[in-house]
Design an enzyme around this catalytic site. Structure first.
Site, short mmCIF file in Angstrom:
data_model
loop_
_atom_site.label_atom_id
_atom_site.label_comp_id
_atom_site.label_asym_id
_atom_site.label_seq_id
_atom_site.Cartn_x
_atom_site.Cartn_y
_atom_site.Cartn_z
N LYS A 67 66.70 -28.43 -35.62
CA LYS A 67 66.47 -28.47 -36.95
C LYS A 67 64.64 -28.04 -37.23
CE LYS A 67 68.14 -26.97 -41.22
NZ LYS A 67 67.26 -26.06 -40.87
N LYS A 91 61.68 -36.71 -37.98
CA LYS A 91 62.11 -37.44 -38.94
C LYS A 91 63.77 -37.37 -39.20
CE LYS A 91 59.36 -34.22 -41.40
NZ LYS A 91 59.36 -33.08 -42.06
N LYS A 103 60.87 -26.09 -34.15
CA LYS A 103 59.46 -25.61 -35.96
C LYS A 103 59.53 -24.28 -35.03
CE LYS A 103 57.78 -26.79 -39.57
NZ LYS A 103 58.40 -27.98 -40.84
N ASN A 217 55.39 -24.62 -52.91
CA ASN A 217 56.88 -25.08 -52.76
C ASN A 217 56.47 -26.85 -53.46
OD1 ASN A 217 59.32 -25.58 -53.38
ND2 ASN A 217 59.59 -24.90 -50.81
N SER A 345 68.74 -29.21 -46.61
CA SER A 345 68.82 -27.83 -45.92
C SER A 345 70.58 -28.33 -44.25
CB SER A 345 67.73 -27.46 -44.83
OG SER A 345 66.94 -26.80 -44.69
#
Ligand code: NAD
Length: 407
Positions: A67, A91, A103, A217, A345
């Site tokens: 992810k 994380k 990533k 953001n 997410s």
């Protein structure tokens, strides 16, 4: 200057000096499972063909599907993506969500592309990687310069190629395309919950003066959330300039100004000053929300913050960490402070897989509970180990990863 991946490995080494782990585990956790480099052809509006370089790093999937976001930036390369994928692995373990770390990226300045070219590039990325991503394999998301619209183009491309229309292959989509309530503000909101959980423990005042590097953001939502909670945004910046007002900036007016002009520069409600001076403004909470390697050995001593809360990934180098720790300036590390983004997410992915829709209230209640719990856990571990919050967060994440890999 070290690359972000060298910094990541140095953080790993420092944490594993405090608590020992099996040597084989440490060998495996320092290397990505897979690194993929693709060529992305795009027919430009002027009739020429451009080829862009794209990446996906699948670092570790012991705890669940890979992810992590996709970055579009002119300076992005495999080394940077590898570091970001490593941090994603830790994380997700810190947030204790059932995801591994990955990533992606493309070396491109997306501001130089038309909308048609940007869509073609986004679709080309997904087309090239359609066999390696998937709801149970690898679930990308937005990062620097990638938007909900880009996620929708990619989800659509995936659906066309595979017939899977659940949208669960990618998160950060617009609400109308299967996105989750709360995803847009999740990174900043998660950071705020961590701040709330640790505020007293870190000796912060009731009303804090906040400085935010990067009004994108993560940064602009942080500005909104902190000021709505009664704190004062005294300075912020973007890639062009910085703006300050000791009485507090009007966040909505600043947002409108940035939307109209493309930068915070020249905002009438404050004084414009040199971009890199931003970090040295006196404040209670300094929030880096731009890029890596901003707080380094050569500038760390000029910081005048009470704490640093890392919404950006990798903004502080290991040498700077030590100097801050010695000065009693707590750093709430990226793998905790910005984990709200990947957590929501994951909620989005879960809703897509189960064909559910959760209310914003539900999303934030679940997010708050996770962030409060993990923040407390990391704080107490840092006290037990007499160390900083980053090392404590690494130790907790590594313990969870080691268990998963052993099983
Ligand atoms: P973004 O592109 O929306 O915003 C980045 C901002 O930083 C822009 O305003 C840009 O002008 C500014 N900037 C760039 N260089 C700068 C500099 N040298 N000084 C000051 N400002 C500068 O990106 P974002 O999604 O907000 O991501 C920012 C950071 O947060 C990244 O490190 C990203 O990996 C991290 N992050 C983002 C999310 C997310 O959900 N968006 C989640 C976790 C972590």
């Amino acid at each position: 200057m070290n690359t972000p991946f060298q910094n990541a490995l140095s953080q790993l080494e420092r944490a594993t000096k405090l608590v020992s782990f099996p040597a084989d585990f440490l060998k495996r956790i320092a290397q990505p499972n897979r690194q993929i480099r693709v060529s992305l052809p795009v027919n430009m509006d002027n009739g020429t063909l451009n080829i862009y370089e794209g990446y996906r790093v699948q670092f570790n999937n012991a705890r669940g599907p890979y992810k992590g976001g996709i970055r579009f930036h002119q300076d992005t390369d495999m080394e940077e993506v590898k570091a970001l994928a490593f941090w994603m692995t830790l994380k997700c373990a810190v947030a204790n969500i059932p995801m591994g770390g990955g990533k992606g990226g493309v070396t491109v300045n997306p501001k130089e592309l038309s909308e048609t070219e940007l869509e073609a590039l986004s679709r080309a990325w997904m087309r090239s990687l359609v066999d390696v991503v998937g709801p149970q394999k690898d679930v990308p998301a937005p990062d620097v310069n990638t938007t909900p619209e880009i996620m929708a183009w990619m989800a659509d491309e995936y659906a066309k190629r595979t017939g899977d229309t659940t949208g669960a292959v990618i998160t950060g989509k617009p609400l109308e395309a299967g996105g989750s309530q709360g995803r847009a503000t999740a990174t900043a909101q998660g950071g705020f919950y961590v701040f709330e959980a640790l505020k007293e423990k870190l000796g912060l005042p009731e009303v804090c003066k906040v400085v935010i590097q990067g009004f994108g953001n993560a940064g602009e939502h942080a500005a909104d959330i902190w000021t709505k909670a009664g704190h004062k945004l005294v300075a912020t910046s973007d890639s062009k300039a910085a703006i300050r007002n000791p009485e507090g900036l009007d966040v909505l007016a600043l947002y409108e100004h940035k939307k109209a002009t493309g930068s915070v520069a020249g905002f009438a409600g404050g004084e414009t000053f040199e971009r890199d001076e931003l970090l040295y403004q006196e404040c209670d909470v300094l929030i880096p929300a731009a890029l890596e390697n901003q707080i380094r050995e050569d500038n760390v001593d000029r910081l005048r913050a009470h704490i640093v809360l890392e919404l950006a990934n990798g903004p502080t180098t290991p040498e700077a960490d030590d100097r801050l720790f010695a000065r009693g300036i707590a750093v709430i590390p990226d793998i905790l402070a910005n984990a709200g983004g990947v957590t929501v997410s994951t909620f989005e992915w879960e809703q897509n897989v189960k064909h559910e829709h959760w209310s914003e209230e539900d999303v934030f209640a679940k997010l708050k509970s996770i962030m409060h719990q993990e923040a407390q856990l990391i704080f107490h571990r840092s006290q037990d180990l007499h160390t900083d919050l980053r090392r404590a967060a690494f130790v907790i994440a590594l313990e969870r990863l080691e268990q998963a890999m052993k099983i």
